[in-house]
Design a protein around this motif. Sequence first.
Motif, short mmCIF file in Angstrom:
data_model
loop_
_atom_site.label_atom_id
_atom_site.label_comp_id
_atom_site.label_asym_id
_atom_site.label_seq_id
_atom_site.Cartn_x
_atom_site.Cartn_y
_atom_site.Cartn_z
N ARG A 26 -0.16 16.45 9.18
CA ARG A 26 0.12 17.66 9.97
C ARG A 26 0.59 18.80 9.06
N THR A 27 1.49 18.50 8.13
CA THR A 27 2.04 19.53 7.25
C THR A 27 0.98 20.17 6.36
N PHE A 28 0.07 19.34 5.82
CA PHE A 28 -0.95 19.85 4.90
C PHE A 28 -2.29 20.11 5.58
N GLY A 29 -2.38 19.85 6.88
CA GLY A 29 -3.61 20.12 7.62
C GLY A 29 -4.80 19.33 7.10
N ASN A 30 -4.57 18.05 6.78
CA ASN A 30 -5.64 17.24 6.20
C ASN A 30 -5.57 15.81 6.73
N ASP A 31 -6.51 15.45 7.59
CA ASP A 31 -6.53 14.12 8.18
C ASP A 31 -7.04 13.04 7.23
N LYS A 32 -7.40 13.42 6.00
CA LYS A 32 -7.88 12.44 5.02
C LYS A 32 -6.75 11.90 4.15
N ILE A 33 -5.52 12.34 4.40
CA ILE A 33 -4.37 11.83 3.66
C ILE A 33 -4.04 10.44 4.18
N ALA A 34 -3.85 9.50 3.25
CA ALA A 34 -3.48 8.13 3.62
C ALA A 34 -2.31 7.68 2.75
N VAL A 35 -1.39 6.95 3.38
CA VAL A 35 -0.25 6.37 2.68
C VAL A 35 -0.43 4.86 2.71
N GLU A 36 -0.47 4.26 1.53
CA GLU A 36 -0.66 2.81 1.42
C GLU A 36 0.66 2.16 1.06
N ALA A 37 1.09 1.21 1.87
CA ALA A 37 2.38 0.54 1.69
C ALA A 37 2.43 -0.21 0.36
N PRO A 38 3.60 -0.24 -0.26
CA PRO A 38 3.76 -1.02 -1.49
C PRO A 38 3.81 -2.51 -1.17
N GLN A 39 3.57 -3.32 -2.18
CA GLN A 39 3.57 -4.77 -2.01
C GLN A 39 4.97 -5.36 -1.91
N LYS A 40 5.93 -4.75 -2.62
CA LYS A 40 7.29 -5.30 -2.68
C LYS A 40 8.33 -4.23 -2.34
N ALA A 41 9.48 -4.69 -1.87
CA ALA A 41 10.61 -3.79 -1.61
C ALA A 41 11.00 -3.07 -2.89
#
Length: 89
Positions: A26-41
């Motif tokens: 929403r902030t950057f107006g780009n639906d192609k942004i993806a956040v991938e979770a890390p494997q470990k804490a």
Amino acid sequence: MPPSKPTQATKFSDTEIARVQMYLRRTFGNDKIAVEAPQKAGQSAEVTIAGEFVGTLHRDVEDDEVSYALHVVILEEDLPTPQVPKPGR
């Protein structure tokens, strides 16, 4: 003043990842942004745009307050050559 406590290393929850991803889109107006979770804490999440790595997302908990920091990486080799204006224009 006493030294601050070290920050807590906790793993991103699926809900957190989704909320941060929606915020960035929403902030950057780009639906192609993806956040991938890390494997470990304690590890950072990866942020991509249309599959291209652009940076890391860090989660910080201090004094029971959660914050996120986005670190964007720009390689010099990815920068375009600047257009130098010609004299007299």
